[in-house]
Design a protein around this motif. Structure first.
Motif, PDB file in Angstrom:
ATOM      1  N   GLY A 168      23.755  26.920  31.472  1.00  0.00           N
ATOM      2  CA  GLY A 168      23.787  27.029  30.265  1.00  0.00           C
ATOM      3  C   GLY A 168      22.472  27.495  29.583  1.00  0.00           C
ATOM      4  N   ALA A 169      21.355  26.712  29.810  1.00  0.00           N
ATOM      5  CA  ALA A 169      20.183  27.175  29.364  1.00  0.00           C
ATOM      6  C   ALA A 169      19.815  28.584  29.757  1.00  0.00           C
ATOM      7  CB  ALA A 169      19.252  25.930  29.777  1.00  0.00           C
ATOM      8  N   ALA A 170      19.963  28.847  31.000  1.00  0.00           N
ATOM      9  CA  ALA A 170      19.237  30.050  31.465  1.00  0.00           C
ATOM     10  C   ALA A 170      20.275  31.175  30.753  1.00  0.00           C
ATOM     11  CB  ALA A 170      19.584  30.230  33.003  1.00  0.00           C
ATOM     12  N   THR A 171      21.511  31.085  30.672  1.00  0.00           N
ATOM     13  CA  THR A 171      22.399  31.948  29.752  1.00  0.00           C
ATOM     14  C   THR A 171      21.883  32.195  28.442  1.00  0.00           C
ATOM     15  OG1 THR A 171      24.213  31.007  31.085  1.00  0.00           O
ATOM     16  CG2 THR A 171      24.799  32.808  29.439  1.00  0.00           C
ATOM     17  N   LEU A 172      21.526  31.102  27.892  1.00  0.00           N
ATOM     18  CA  LEU A 172      21.088  31.005  26.413  1.00  0.00           C
ATOM     19  C   LEU A 172      19.804  31.869  26.182  1.00  0.00           C
ATOM     20  CD1 LEU A 172      21.734  29.703  23.558  1.00  0.00           C
ATOM     21  CD2 LEU A 172      19.925  28.010  23.945  1.00  0.00           C
ATOM     22  N   ALA A 173      18.928  31.658  27.278  1.00  0.00           N
ATOM     23  CA  ALA A 173      17.749  32.302  27.134  1.00  0.00           C
ATOM     24  C   ALA A 173      17.650  33.810  27.406  1.00  0.00           C
ATOM     25  CB  ALA A 173      16.729  31.745  28.366  1.00  0.00           C
ATOM     26  N   VAL A 174      18.511  34.320  28.179  1.00  0.00           N
ATOM     27  CA  VAL A 174      18.627  35.721  28.552  1.00  0.00           C
ATOM     28  C   VAL A 174      19.403  36.176  27.358  1.00  0.00           C
ATOM     29  CG1 VAL A 174      19.916  37.561  29.936  1.00  0.00           C
ATOM     30  CG2 VAL A 174      18.702  35.392  30.913  1.00  0.00           C
ATOM     31  N   GLY A 175      20.421  35.594  26.734  1.00  0.00           N
ATOM     32  CA  GLY A 175      21.174  36.071  25.846  1.00  0.00           C
ATOM     33  C   GLY A 175      20.310  36.280  24.596  1.00  0.00           C
ATOM     34  N   LEU A 176      19.472  35.075  24.342  1.00  0.00           N
ATOM     35  CA  LEU A 176      18.442  35.290  23.036  1.00  0.00           C
ATOM     36  C   LEU A 176      17.457  36.404  23.347  1.00  0.00           C
ATOM     37  CD1 LEU A 176      18.076  31.627  22.158  1.00  0.00           C
ATOM     38  CD2 LEU A 176      19.081  33.271  21.007  1.00  0.00           C
ATOM     39  N   ALA A 177      16.889  36.615  24.218  1.00  0.00           N
ATOM     40  CA  ALA A 177      15.856  37.828  24.606  1.00  0.00           C
ATOM     41  C   ALA A 177      16.845  39.050  24.319  1.00  0.00           C
ATOM     42  CB  ALA A 177      15.656  37.725  26.240  1.00  0.00           C
ATOM     43  N   ILE A 178      18.031  38.933  24.515  1.00  0.00           N
ATOM     44  CA  ILE A 178      18.786  40.349  24.329  1.00  0.00           C
ATOM     45  C   ILE A 178      18.792  40.526  23.001  1.00  0.00           C
ATOM     46  CG2 ILE A 178      21.127  41.812  24.547  1.00  0.00           C
ATOM     47  CD1 ILE A 178      21.159  40.338  27.289  1.00  0.00           C
ATOM     48  N   ILE A 179      19.119  39.531  22.245  1.00  0.00           N
ATOM     49  CA  ILE A 179      19.425  39.724  20.643  1.00  0.00           C
ATOM     50  C   ILE A 179      18.325  39.696  19.819  1.00  0.00           C
ATOM     51  CG2 ILE A 179      19.586  38.000  18.561  1.00  0.00           C
ATOM     52  CD1 ILE A 179      21.757  36.310  20.245  1.00  0.00           C
ATOM     53  N   VAL A 180      16.837  39.345  20.452  1.00  0.00           N
ATOM     54  CA  VAL A 180      15.571  39.822  19.841  1.00  0.00           C
ATOM     55  C   VAL A 180      15.505  41.430  20.007  1.00  0.00           C
ATOM     56  CG1 VAL A 180      13.151  39.781  20.052  1.00  0.00           C
ATOM     57  CG2 VAL A 180      14.509  37.711  20.189  1.00  0.00           C
ATOM     58  N   ARG A 181      15.847  41.810  21.084  1.00  0.00           N
ATOM     59  CA  ARG A 181      15.720  43.124  21.558  1.00  0.00           C
ATOM     60  C   ARG A 181      16.658  44.007  20.474  1.00  0.00           C
ATOM     61  NH1 ARG A 181      13.410  45.441  26.012  1.00  0.00           N
ATOM     62  NH2 ARG A 181      13.788  47.378  25.260  1.00  0.00           N
ATOM     63  N   ILE A 182      17.974  43.563  20.332  1.00  0.00           N
ATOM     64  CA  ILE A 182      18.767  44.219  19.359  1.00  0.00           C
ATOM     65  C   ILE A 182      18.231  43.989  17.868  1.00  0.00           C
ATOM     66  CG2 ILE A 182      21.246  43.838  18.487  1.00  0.00           C
ATOM     67  CD1 ILE A 182      22.209  42.999  21.036  1.00  0.00           C
ATOM     68  N   ARG A 183      17.897  43.197  17.591  1.00  0.00           N
ATOM     69  CA  ARG A 183      17.262  42.998  16.027  1.00  0.00           C
ATOM     70  C   ARG A 183      15.940  43.980  16.101  1.00  0.00           C
ATOM     71  NH1 ARG A 183      14.236  42.382  12.800  1.00  0.00           N
ATOM     72  NH2 ARG A 183      14.070  41.296  10.769  1.00  0.00           N
ATOM     73  N   GLU A 184      15.672  44.459  17.007  1.00  0.00           N
ATOM     74  CA  GLU A 184      14.223  45.285  16.899  1.00  0.00           C
ATOM     75  C   GLU A 184      14.737  46.741  16.715  1.00  0.00           C
ATOM     76  OE1 GLU A 184      11.383  44.360  19.793  1.00  0.00           O
ATOM     77  OE2 GLU A 184      10.603  42.403  18.772  1.00  0.00           O
ATOM     78  N   THR A 185      15.891  47.027  17.725  1.00  0.00           N
ATOM     79  CA  THR A 185      16.371  48.398  17.554  1.00  0.00           C
ATOM     80  C   THR A 185      17.304  48.681  16.609  1.00  0.00           C
ATOM     81  OG1 THR A 185      17.635  47.447  19.453  1.00  0.00           O
ATOM     82  CG2 THR A 185      16.001  49.117  20.163  1.00  0.00           C
ATOM     83  N   TYR A 186      18.335  47.747  16.221  1.00  0.00           N
ATOM     84  CA  TYR A 186      19.187  47.956  15.251  1.00  0.00           C
ATOM     85  C   TYR A 186      18.860  47.518  13.834  1.00  0.00           C
ATOM     86  CZ  TYR A 186      22.418  49.471  19.001  1.00  0.00           C
ATOM     87  OH  TYR A 186      23.155  49.893  19.919  1.00  0.00           O
ATOM     88  N   GLY A 187      17.754  46.599  13.832  1.00  0.00           N
ATOM     89  CA  GLY A 187      17.470  46.252  12.607  1.00  0.00           C
ATOM     90  C   GLY A 187      18.345  44.845  12.064  1.00  0.00           C
ATOM     91  N   THR A 188      19.416  44.624  12.791  1.00  0.00           N
ATOM     92  CA  THR A 188      20.610  43.553  12.292  1.00  0.00           C
ATOM     93  C   THR A 188      21.044  42.921  13.229  1.00  0.00           C
ATOM     94  OG1 THR A 188      22.672  43.187  11.148  1.00  0.00           O
ATOM     95  CG2 THR A 188      22.144  45.239  12.216  1.00  0.00           C
ATOM     96  N   VAL A 189      21.383  41.552  13.033  1.00  0.00           N
ATOM     97  CA  VAL A 189      22.231  40.987  14.174  1.00  0.00           C
ATOM     98  C   VAL A 189      23.595  40.645  13.853  1.00  0.00           C
ATOM     99  CG1 VAL A 189      20.309  39.778  15.446  1.00  0.00           C
ATOM    100  CG2 VAL A 189      20.867  38.863  13.075  1.00  0.00           C
ATOM    101  N   ASP A 190      24.095  41.381  12.999  1.00  0.00           N
ATOM    102  CA  ASP A 190      25.518  41.244  12.342  1.00  0.00           C
ATOM    103  C   ASP A 190      26.409  41.991  13.223  1.00  0.00           C
ATOM    104  OD1 ASP A 190      27.780  41.352  11.441  1.00  0.00           O
ATOM    105  OD2 ASP A 190      27.214  41.474   9.468  1.00  0.00           O
ATOM    106  N   PHE A 191      27.327  41.502  13.889  1.00  0.00           N
ATOM    107  CA  PHE A 191      28.085  42.245  14.927  1.00  0.00           C
ATOM    108  C   PHE A 191      28.801  43.447  14.101  1.00  0.00           C
ATOM    109  CE2 PHE A 191      29.938  42.369  19.139  1.00  0.00           C
ATOM    110  CZ  PHE A 191      31.042  42.829  18.927  1.00  0.00           C
ATOM    111  N   GLU A 192      29.444  43.101  13.056  1.00  0.00           N
ATOM    112  CA  GLU A 192      30.198  44.397  12.508  1.00  0.00           C
ATOM    113  C   GLU A 192      29.122  45.581  12.021  1.00  0.00           C
ATOM    114  OE1 GLU A 192      32.709  42.756   9.844  1.00  0.00           O
ATOM    115  OE2 GLU A 192      34.103  41.840  11.248  1.00  0.00           O
ATOM    116  N   GLU A 193      27.910  45.062  11.339  1.00  0.00           N
ATOM    117  CA  GLU A 193      27.032  46.140  10.980  1.00  0.00           C
ATOM    118  C   GLU A 193      26.566  47.001  12.178  1.00  0.00           C
ATOM    119  OE1 GLU A 193      23.534  44.863   9.013  1.00  0.00           O
ATOM    120  OE2 GLU A 193      24.820  43.615   7.230  1.00  0.00           O
ATOM    121  N   ILE A 194      26.466  46.143  13.346  1.00  0.00           N
ATOM    122  CA  ILE A 194      25.869  47.131  14.536  1.00  0.00           C
ATOM    123  C   ILE A 194      27.125  48.193  14.936  1.00  0.00           C
ATOM    124  CG2 ILE A 194      25.372  46.882  17.224  1.00  0.00           C
ATOM    125  CD1 ILE A 194      24.207  44.272  16.357  1.00  0.00           C
ATOM    126  N   SER A 195      28.227  47.544  15.201  1.00  0.00           N
ATOM    127  CA  SER A 195      29.332  48.458  15.685  1.00  0.00           C
ATOM    128  C   SER A 195      29.604  49.710  14.517  1.00  0.00           C
ATOM    129  CB  SER A 195      30.816  47.848  15.769  1.00  0.00           C
ATOM    130  OG  SER A 195      30.488  46.528  14.955  1.00  0.00           O
TER     131      SER A 195
END
Lengths: 99, 505, 110, 358, 152
Positions: E110-137
């Motif tokens: 569980g901790a490993a999945t959380l770490a990888v997921g959060l790393a992807i979220i930080v990258r998403i925030r930097e490329t899309y500028g938002t972490v709101d699922f509907e804004e991204i879609s």
């Protein structure tokens, strides 16, 4: 007898969660989690004796440490908005007021 | 008679430890790759790990052909106390599939990475690839239910990050990887809850032990619920029809090396686990195993075959077409698996292996010709600039469409035959309709790649590197060879099917 | 004799739990951050000391007793430091303590 | 003394009470509107879950849940939350309808099988009466370690633990791939945006300077004590990582990176897993199975060693040394991976914050 | 025994409730970090189910005690001898250690999945500028439409 003590601590922890949810400012929430952690440490020590296995206290020691470290991290997040920079130079001056 | 009968690949001492070395070799290669300073050393490490595990897989195939199922008690403690690596014909079939695809991808990986990612990431990419490879091999070899969950996580946690690394080419890789992570973790957790339920009923985690105690167990509802959860969890991992939403995004945006390996193996190993749990472990519970197969998986597979093929026709991006075609192919395989006859399962396994080869060739060649842009038009007239790679791509696309004299045709023909014999006419109709639509999008790809000339400016295409060409042509040639003389692979598939179906008459 | 020591230990433990509950009620009822921090950290360290003493009496000379003392030392070291840092951070980010000034409504009502 | 003990039924009631508290926290989590409140609730959730595990006689699991859940997970959640907006937008009810019904149906489906599951605390249930009991009876003869959980974790099911260490290593590789790009060397560490610092309060730095060596020593105690009491490789690794994180929190990530650069940390993670596999290969070279610790020591050498008192004089030195060796490998892998993950998150966020602030 | 019969549905019910709640948050929350937290709750609830299987009433932690040590005698004093003889090992009743080993693995996963997921979220925030699922879609839908327009 010890079981009564454990029940009392459970009540105290429940009150802490109420403060965590209601806390108007972020620092109330950090305080709630910190106090919740310290009460958990006491609960572990008491439960170890109530269950007749006093060698559980190792877990209580880890709790005390993890609780301290996460409180500092939470406080840095609310105060300095960053985890990376040194805390030793925590500023007491009044710039950056935030919740 | 298995083609490996009588073959001798290593000395008896090595064969004795083959199951453990099969998994420990790529794990060690992953660590060495992570430690290696330069990309070249990482490539050598991953190549070495892949070759050793292929060698071990061949040894095991020979050993299983000679003396039946191989059982290896890790740590020296026999089951049910210790963990047992158990390889029978079915496991060896998938072990070979994973290691062959792993070696091919590893050979082509150096040039593919150089085209897409900066130099400093190569050693960690090779390490991640080797970890995913270790996980999938572990899944095929383990005989312990919870150990299967651990290897499921080893293989998938590595791939989530690897798919996200496609962001240097296409930013949608990040959202696709996140969706893949959420769906994959929910699948794996459902699987572990299902194993927990089976553990609550039987009290053991060893699959063979669990099968015996399930047959004798009184409380059926918990066991059936456990099997149902395992089926839903693995359906999510195998991108079965209603739960396939994550696959098109992951396959179209990930780096080529990762997508080529995933397309060839990841969903296939989940199908293996489904067969293992529903036919082998649930053998005792006749009602549960059969019920889930016939009433849950078969209809979904039928719908998948048709709907996925239709969706593939309307896609504009090359890799999305191929992703939806993969979902349709998984539908065909599951129709064969749920046919309930040895011939049906054999045809399904044969189709599975040929599809893995074909899809790996297609994705490797698409990546190796270094074309920017994901839309089909950017590939127009690629045949002139990269004749050798596009020739292999054309061969594979023909196999995908099921043109005569290719392994794809033979596989579909035998699958249709088996299904017709079982009287599953609706399945035959579904596959036939789906194959017709497959002709449409395969034809479109072929026409664009070979005959069309006008291409949007700036879409440069260059010939693949020698190493990538070798890997691509090795797989393309073998897919043609199995089209002409399929006896070797077909016998292997029949041995595998007989070992499972034989178990539950 | 051992029974009596055990009982004294139990009484100390109950006192510690009582103190802890008092602290919890204090954290809920007090008007602003600083008085809450005060309530929480005082009662935490006090309850920890009483609890450790009580359990020591019950444990007698055993490895558990040593561990109890280690736990006590850690709580004494970390709890006040955390409370200090928390108060400093709250003050640094602009929270003014509610002085005994009738004109200024307490934070909860504001 | 016995008068004060809780009766078995009371223990079951306590565990049910604590599980209710955990479920209450999950309900609060459902309704939370700010990410930082979610993280705080998650921290409290892990602590209460660990307490519940204590009442369920699982000290090792409580140890891990507390240190991994409340410790490291909270750190990286905060690292990621810093870079994103705090407010959680509420979902339009229209879209919530279908998943909510699906989850409710799943819940009712699962609730239907409860009568078929073993009764809570039933000693005769299949899991407790079959393999569980075998482990409790066989451990003194096969391994001789008092802590049966560590014996099963490291020796009987050592292959599971190797897979588990590989999972942590895979997560470390993934995070370094995604975020590790910039934190290559200490000087590339983020330049600290420090406020115009007047006399900073020395309390925390003094407390930290006092605590960090104690925590590291405690981590090695937990590692060595794994066979006798609650503890083991994972817990020790996480505690060591917590000490490094404390150092980074108080003295700044740049200082910690000077002490432990990212390259070293990444190499240690790989070496930890390699060490674990090497023990397995050594067992094969000595003629045993993969990860068979009895084969680690040659019988002649083992005869010379004093016999362990607990297991009736039966020599278990091969198992003991094997378990300690792999636990050290696990500790190295877990500690360095958690540190690498913390570097990746904090190194990255302050740069984008700095960019955002200027 | 009636206590156990009352507690059993209640405790399993809580475990399955946490699974359903975790799944609901993981599938429906618009904030990506809250999705991962929901996923973490779902994985932990799988652990709750395993640990519920392991508890033996009157049992203690699976750390073997000397039969004659004071702790063992104190524990034995609260159970009747027949129960200990039937379900105890060397005079002490223990809970089942196997689920504890399995859940140690599940927590780390569980901790490993959380770490990888959060790393992807930080990258998403930097490329899309938002972490709101509907804004991204919405952003992705608009990007797709732009591609189609400049092609037509």
């Amino acid at each position: 007898m010890l079981a009564g003590g454990v029940a009392g601590l459970l009540v105290a922890m429940g009150l802490m969660i109420v403060r965590l949810l209601r806390g108007p400012t972020a620092y109330d929430r950090v305080l709630a989690v910190n106090s919740f952690g310290t009460k958990t440490v006491l609960m572990i020590a008491l439960m170890g004796f109530a269950v007749g296995r006093p060698d559980f206290l190792d877990v209580a020691i880890v709790y005390a440490l993890i609780n301290f470290i996460s409180t500092i991290a939470l406080m840095k997040v609310f105060r300095l908005r960053s985890l990376a920079e040194p805390l030793a130079r925590l500023s007491i001056s009044r710039e950056a007021p935030d919740g | 008679m298995s083609p490996f009968a009588g073959a001798q690949f290593a000395s008896p001492e090595v064969i004795q430890h083959a199951p453990a070395l099969l998994i420990a070799a790529p794990l060690t290669a992953a660590c060495v790759a992570a430690l290696s300073p330069s990309a070249r050393w990482a490539w050598f490490a991953s190549l070495g790990g892949a070759l050793v595990s292929l060698w071990m897989a061949l040894c095991l195939a020979a050993e299983v052909a000679r003396s039946g199922a191989v059982s290896y008690a890790v740590g020296g403690f026999a089951p049910p106390l210790g963990i047992e690596l158990r390889l029978d014909d079915l496991s060896v079939f998938f072990c070979l599939l994973v290691s062959v695809m792993g070696v091919a991808t590893s050979i082509a990986s150096a040039s593919l990475l150089r085209l897409e990612l900066p130099e400093r990431d190569h050693s960690l990419m090779q390490a991640g690839f080797m970890l995913a490879f270790t996980g999938l091999l572990g899944l095929t070899a383990t005989g312990d239910a919870f150990n299967a969950f651990v290897f499921l996580e080893v293989s998938s946690i590595g791939t989530y990050a690897l798919v996200a690394m496609g962001a240097s080419q296409d930013r949608r890789a990040l959202t696709a990887a996140f969706q893949y992570l959420v769906m994959g973790t929910i699948g794996a957790t459902l699987f572990v809850i299902g194993v927990g339920l089976l553990y609550a009923v039987t009290g053991t985690l060893n699959m063979a032990d669990m099968a015996e105690r399930l047959a004798a167990s009184s409380s059926d509802t918990a066991a059936i619920a456990g099997l149902a959860l395992i089926t839903v969890g693995l359906a999510l991992k195998a991108a079965m029809f209603p739960l396939h939403a994550w696959l098109p995004g992951a396959y179209s945006a990930g780096p080529t090396m990762v997508v080529a390996f995933l397309a060839g193996t990841a969903t296939k190993v989940s199908v293996y686990l489904l067969i293992r749990f529903l036919m082998d472990v649930a053998g005792g519970l006749e009602s549960a195993g059969e019920g889930l197969l016939t009433w849950l998986i078969a209809p979904m597979a039928g719908i998948a075959a048709i709907v996925a093929s239709v969706q593939a026709v309307f896609q504009t991006e090359t890799r999305r077409i191929l992703a939806y075609s993969s979902i349709a192919q998984i539908g065909y395989v599951l129709l064969g698996v749920t046919s309930g006859s040895v011939a049906g399962l054999t045809a399904a396994l044969f189709l599975l292996f040929t599809h893995a080869m074909i899809k790996t060739v297609i994705f490797l060649s698409l990546g190796a010709i270094d074309h920017r842009g994901s839309r089909l038009e950017t590939l127009a007239g690629a045949g002139r600039e990269a004749p050798w790679t596009i020739a292999a791509l054309a061969l594979a696309i023909l196999g995908l469409a099921g043109a005569p004299f290719t392994a794809g045709f033979l596989a579909k023909w035998r699958l249709l035959g088996a299904l017709a014999d079982d009287g599953r006419i609706w399945a035959v109709v579904a596959i036939a309709a789906s194959s017709l639509t497959a002709l449409v999008y395969c034809g479109r790809i072929l026409e664009t790649v070979l005959f069309r000339t006008r291409r949007p400016a700036g879409a440069t295409i260059s010939e693949a590197s020698p190493a990538a060409l070798a890997a691509i042509w090795f797989l393309a040639a073998s897919s043609v060879w199995y089209g002409v003389d399929a006896s070797a692979l077909y016998d292997l598939a029949r041995q595998a099917a007989a070992s499972v179906m034989g178990a539950s008459p | 004799m051992a029974e009596a020591i055990g009982w004294i230990g139990a009484v100390l433990v109950i006192a510690a739990v009582g103190l802890s509950i008092a602290g919890a009620v204090g954290v809920l009822r007090f008007p602003d951050v600083y008085t809450r921090i005060h309530a929480a950290s005082i009662t935490d360290t006090g309850a920890a000391s009483l609890m450790t003493l009580g359990l020591l009496l019950m444990a007698g000379f055993s490895p558990a007793a040593i561990k109890l003392c280690i736990v006590w030392v850690f709580i004494m070291l970390t709890s006040p430091a955390a409370a200090h840092a928390l108060a400093g951070a709250a003050f640094g980010s602009g929270h003014r303590p509610v002085l005994a000034d009738p004109r200024q409504p307490s934070e909860d009502e504001a | 003394m016995s008068l004060l003990l809780a009766s078995p039924e009371l223990e079951l009631v306590f565990s049910a009470l604590l599980l209710t508290l955990v479920a209450g926290l999950v309900v609060a989590l459902l309704a939370a509107r700010s990410v930082l409140t979610c993280i705080l609730l998650m921290s409290a959730f892990s602590l209460t879950m660990a307490l519940w595990l204590m009442t369920m006689d699982a000290p090792d699991v409580a140890f891990t849940e507390a240190s991994v859940g409340a410790g490291v997970s909270t750190m990286i959640l905060l690292g990621a939350a810093l870079s994103s907006t705090d407010v959680i937008p509420s979902l339009r009810p229209g879209r919530l309808w279908f998943p909510a019904v699906a989850c409710l149906a799943a819940f009712i489906g699962m609730a239907l099988i409860v009568p078929d599951l073993p009764v809570f605390g039933d000693p005769g249930s299949p899991p407790s009466a079959y393999v569980g009991r075998l482990y409790l009876e066989q451990t003194p003869h096969d391994i001789g370690a008092p802590n049966v959980v560590t014996a099963v974790l490291a020796s009987y099911r050592g292959f599971d633990t190797l897979g588990e260490t590989t999972v942590i290593f895979a997560a470390g590789v993934g995070v370094l791939l995604l975020l590790g790009g910039q934190v290559r060397s200490p000087d590339a560490a983020p330049e600290d945006v420090s406020l115009r610092a007047s006399a900073g309060s020395p309390v925390l730095s003094v407390a930290a300077r006092l605590l960090i060596p104690i925590i590291c020593l405690y981590a090695f105690y937990v590692l060595a004590h794994g066979e006798f009491g609650a503890g083991g490789g994972f817990q020790a690794g996480v505690i060591l990582a917590a000490a490094l994180i404390l150092h980074a929190l108080v003295f700044g990530v740049r200082e910690t990176m000077k002490a432990l650069p990212v390259g070293v940390v990444r190499a240690c993670a790989a070496l930890g897993v390699l060490g674990y596999a090497a023990v397995g290969f050594l067992a094969i070279l000595n003629g045993g199975r993969f990860l068979d610790y009895d084969a680690l020591l040659s019988p002649v050498f083992e005869a010379g060693l004093p016999s362990s008192h607990l297991a009736g004089g039966h020599h278990h030195w091969g198992q003991r040394i094997g378990i300690l060796a792999i636990e050290t490998g696990v500790m190295l892998a877990v500690a360095s991976t958690m540190t690498a993950i913390f570097y990746a998150f904090t190194g990255r966020v302050s740069r984008s914050d700095a960019a955002g602030a200027s | 025994m009636t206590l156990a019969l009352v507690l059993t549905p209640y405790v399993y019910g809580l475990g399955f409730f946490m699974m359903a709640a975790g799944l609901l948050i993981a599938l429906t929350s618009r904030h990506l970090i809250k999705r991962l937290i929901g996923l973490g709750v779902f994985q932990t609830s799988a652990g709750v189910f395993y640990i519920l299987l392991s508890k033996v009433s009157g049992g203690t932690a699976a750390i073997r005690l000397e039969a004659d040590s004071p702790a063992a005698e104190a524990l034995a004093s609260r159970l009747d001898a027949a129960y200990i003889a039937a379900h105890g090992v060397d005079g002490v009743v223990y809970s089942n250690p196997l689920p504890h080993v399995l859940i140690l693995t599940a927590i780390v996963v569980g901790a490993a999945t959380l770490a990888v997921g959060l790393a992807i979220i930080v990258r998403i925030r930097e490329t899309y500028g938002t972490v709101d699922f509907e804004e991204i879609s919405a952003l992705e839908a608009r990007a797709l439409r732009d591609v189609r327009e400049d092609e037509a």
